[in-house]
Design a protein around this motif. Sequence first.
Motif, PDB file in Angstrom:
ATOM      1  N   ALA A 135       1.753  -2.903   8.026  1.00 42.88           N
ATOM      2  CA  ALA A 135       0.601  -3.787   7.836  1.00 42.88           C
ATOM      3  C   ALA A 135       0.032  -4.229   9.179  1.00 42.88           C
ATOM      4  CB  ALA A 135       1.010  -5.004   7.003  1.00 42.88           C
ATOM      5  N   ARG A 136       0.889  -4.560  10.134  1.00 38.16           N
ATOM      6  CA  ARG A 136       0.413  -4.976  11.458  1.00 38.16           C
ATOM      7  C   ARG A 136      -0.247  -3.812  12.201  1.00 38.16           C
ATOM      8  NH1 ARG A 136       5.055  -8.199  10.566  1.00 38.16           N
ATOM      9  NH2 ARG A 136       4.814 -10.378  11.261  1.00 38.16           N
ATOM     10  N   LEU A 137       0.334  -2.593  12.076  1.00 35.87           N
ATOM     11  CA  LEU A 137      -0.286  -1.420  12.703  1.00 35.87           C
ATOM     12  C   LEU A 137      -1.661  -1.136  12.106  1.00 35.87           C
ATOM     13  CD1 LEU A 137       2.756   1.027  13.069  1.00 35.87           C
ATOM     14  CD2 LEU A 137       1.361   0.109  14.913  1.00 35.87           C
ATOM     15  N   SER A 138      -1.782  -1.323  10.806  1.00 37.31           N
ATOM     16  CA  SER A 138      -3.083  -1.127  10.167  1.00 37.31           C
ATOM     17  C   SER A 138      -4.119  -2.075  10.762  1.00 37.31           C
ATOM     18  CB  SER A 138      -2.956  -1.353   8.656  1.00 37.31           C
ATOM     19  OG  SER A 138      -4.213  -1.222   8.031  1.00 37.31           O
ATOM     20  N   GLU A 179      -4.015   4.962   6.769  1.00 33.72           N
ATOM     21  CA  GLU A 179      -2.710   5.584   6.505  1.00 33.72           C
ATOM     22  C   GLU A 179      -1.599   4.529   6.474  1.00 33.72           C
ATOM     23  OE1 GLU A 179       0.446   8.611   8.702  1.00 33.72           O
ATOM     24  OE2 GLU A 179      -1.638   8.465   9.419  1.00 33.72           O
ATOM     25  N   PHE A 180      -1.536   3.688   7.510  1.00 35.28           N
ATOM     26  CA  PHE A 180      -0.463   2.688   7.574  1.00 35.28           C
ATOM     27  C   PHE A 180      -0.684   1.583   6.543  1.00 35.28           C
ATOM     28  CE2 PHE A 180       0.017   4.439  11.905  1.00 35.28           C
ATOM     29  CZ  PHE A 180       1.361   4.739  11.842  1.00 35.28           C
ATOM     30  N   GLY A 181      -1.940   1.220   6.303  1.00 32.51           N
ATOM     31  CA  GLY A 181      -2.204   0.161   5.335  1.00 32.51           C
ATOM     32  C   GLY A 181      -1.805   0.559   3.930  1.00 32.51           C
ATOM     33  N   VAL A 206       0.913  -1.353   1.606  1.00 35.19           N
ATOM     34  CA  VAL A 206       0.545  -1.895   0.288  1.00 35.19           C
ATOM     35  C   VAL A 206       1.483  -1.350  -0.788  1.00 35.19           C
ATOM     36  CG1 VAL A 206      -1.233  -1.811  -1.494  1.00 35.19           C
ATOM     37  CG2 VAL A 206      -1.842  -2.388   0.855  1.00 35.19           C
ATOM     38  N   ALA A 207       1.837  -0.064  -0.689  1.00 40.17           N
ATOM     39  CA  ALA A 207       2.711   0.529  -1.711  1.00 40.17           C
ATOM     40  C   ALA A 207       4.068  -0.166  -1.738  1.00 40.17           C
ATOM     41  CB  ALA A 207       2.868   2.027  -1.440  1.00 40.17           C
ATOM     42  N   VAL A 208       4.659  -0.373  -0.568  1.00 40.82           N
ATOM     43  CA  VAL A 208       5.968  -1.024  -0.510  1.00 40.82           C
ATOM     44  C   VAL A 208       5.853  -2.488  -0.922  1.00 40.82           C
ATOM     45  CG1 VAL A 208       7.868  -1.688   1.010  1.00 40.82           C
ATOM     46  CG2 VAL A 208       6.805   0.556   1.256  1.00 40.82           C
ATOM     47  N   MET A 214      -1.925  -9.110   4.071  1.00 37.75           N
ATOM     48  CA  MET A 214      -2.272  -8.633   5.416  1.00 37.75           C
ATOM     49  C   MET A 214      -2.762  -7.191   5.357  1.00 37.75           C
ATOM     50  SD  MET A 214       0.227  -8.308   8.765  1.00 37.75           S
ATOM     51  CE  MET A 214       1.052  -9.796   8.265  1.00 37.75           C
ATOM     52  N   ALA A 215      -2.076  -6.339   4.550  1.00 39.49           N
ATOM     53  CA  ALA A 215      -2.426  -4.922   4.483  1.00 39.49           C
ATOM     54  C   ALA A 215      -3.762  -4.715   3.774  1.00 39.49           C
ATOM     55  CB  ALA A 215      -1.324  -4.148   3.774  1.00 39.49           C
TER      56      ALA A 215
END
Length: 726
Positions: free
Chosen positions: A281-284, A298-300, A304-306, A318-319
């Motif tokens: 989420a932070r990388l997104s 991609e990272f978001g 979100v899935a997890v 956040m995501a």
Amino acid sequence: MKSRWPGIILLGWCTACFGQACPTLPEVNFDRRGDSAYMDSLLTLGRAHRQLSSRLPRTLTNDTLRLEGLRFMALVFKQMRGTQRDSSFLYARQLEEQALRYHNTLYTVRAMMLQEHYIRTIKGDFPQALRINQRASELCSRLSRERSPRWQVQMNMGDIYLLLKEYDNALRSYQLSQTLLGYNTSLTHKNRKLLISQAITQLGEVYEIRSQYELARQQFEASLMIAQEVHSQVNVAYTNERLGDFFISRHRPLEAINYFNDALAVWIQLKDRGGQAAVWARLSEGYTLTNKPELAIEFGEKAVAVARESKFMRIQQMATHSLYRAYRSANQPAQALAMYEEYSRLRDSLTTLNRVEELSAVQKKYDINQIRLAADKERVIQQQQLLNIRRQSEIARLRAEAERDQLSGETRMSQLQQRIETERLRAESQKSRLEQRAHIDKLRHDIRQANLMRVVMFGGLAMLLCFVMVYYRKNRLINRQKREIEGLNTDLEDKVFARTVELKLANDQLRAKNREIEEALLRGQTLERKRMAADLHDSLGGLLAAIKTSMSALNPTHMAEGERKIYHNLLNMAKEAFAEIRYLSHNLQPDELEKQGLSEALIRLVTKLNLTQKITFRLDNKELPRLGKTAEFNLYSICIELCSNILRHSEATEADILFRRFNNELNMIVKDNGCGMDPTDATGMGLHNIQARMDLIQGRYEIHSSKGEGTTFIFILPVSPNLAIA
């Protein structure tokens, strides 16, 4: 494999039980608190420890073992998730009750700290946590600074002050906690470092809230260095996340992404899905700020899935917010709208939750202030009571001192009068005694003078007679001893001369025998080397020649490509093996060494090496004299060994064999410009053989080498100074 881990630990622990009544509990590895098998094994160890310690008799050491077992169980449950944390509070209560029964202040405070953590972090009851910290602080005053857990009390007080937004007090508490941790010796080195890292991180939080951003960054980086120093993966990941958040808030996303990637690598290694989702989420968010919507999406999406699966609402919020902005940048309005709707729904839910938490925080702050006011009021009352008691005790002390001074004055006056009368009587008695002693001393002196004169006269006569007698006897004794010594010296000289002649004859015989043995040994070695050379050349050389001839008869044109390569490789290896056999059979005992000496043999050896090898060998034999067969044979063998090592290991392009004369010594120098070696690691079989050969010819050698600077061997052999140079 994971399922076997607890059984392996338990088996090792039970084996140790045969050596002691109750073994020491292991230190908890906080990096593995997400490993359920590892945590279950710790619980098994803790329960077994409690069963063993409960059977031990009541002693101070055994009581401490029982308390340590309860503390270990509470600490393990403290690291777990979910409802299992409630067991930590129950064990902490049992620990406090038993520690009070044993009158153990240290474990009482440790139990209170475990309860305080549960009440403050799990139950959120800050007023009760404040009461526990106040009681623990009073108990810590009874303990030494090296063993006291007062650092933990100050750390907890800092968290409470941070909730009350009293940042100056929070800063002082965290700094004091860091200082006290430096004095504490009851913690292990690693745990003390990790707790100091935690205090430094909290200092960074306070500095960031107070807009002292440079100080905050320094604290976060210092905390990261400590976590890396003690190899705590979880702390490294958390600190990297905190630094990333700091740079995101400072609008420096590129630096933040680097720290987030470091944290993500740790969470992946630990297989922690929650940690990975938080970093995704932070990388997104970071990639959204750097205008890289593809990576942000991609990272978001992964975050979100997890978060949806594990119901991590704050990570999901956040995501979804970063995905909304990323989809907008990628010109995907439908997905952006869906993310915005999900973000809004989560924001409303979390806003309601935050309002409830804020109201609860206000109530907690009010309760804490009430407790503090009550504590301050009680402290003022206690101080006033203490002041009144001190005043009353001071008045009583002054009154007692006045009465004591009056009595002591009267006593001193009476003692003074008695002392004056005693001194007067003592003076009169002393005067009469001195007069009597003077008269007696005069009489004794007169008698002593008369006796002394008589003694001196008789003593002088007696000493004169004794001197004469002793002088006469001494002269007779000295003359007799002189005659005996002269006879003994004569006998000793005869015996020494005879023994010297015998030893000289035996040494001559021994040297002749040694020369015969050396010549026989050299002849035997020469015959054996010739036999081995003939066997190698005739038997193994013939066999290799037959293999080469047989393989040459094969037609490689009818073979497949892979088989043709194998055929040519085998043919080349047979040629190389045949050449190596010829080289070995000749070098085992070259004819030049036996007929023309070491110089010609080395010239032939260097010539052959330069024809067949990539390394250029040079020989300087101008100062090489003709030596004995044993010395030449061993020096030649050493050259063969060193040249072989240079070809196989040195990676050199040039090598030299030099001979130099220095008075009664001949130096043989073998050096190369290769990769070098560490002389302290020179323990191979070849060097053992070289040492044995130098011992045989009564020589020595030195090694000078370092990595990348080549290797130099210096062999020092004693020779006759008048030996002619060949």
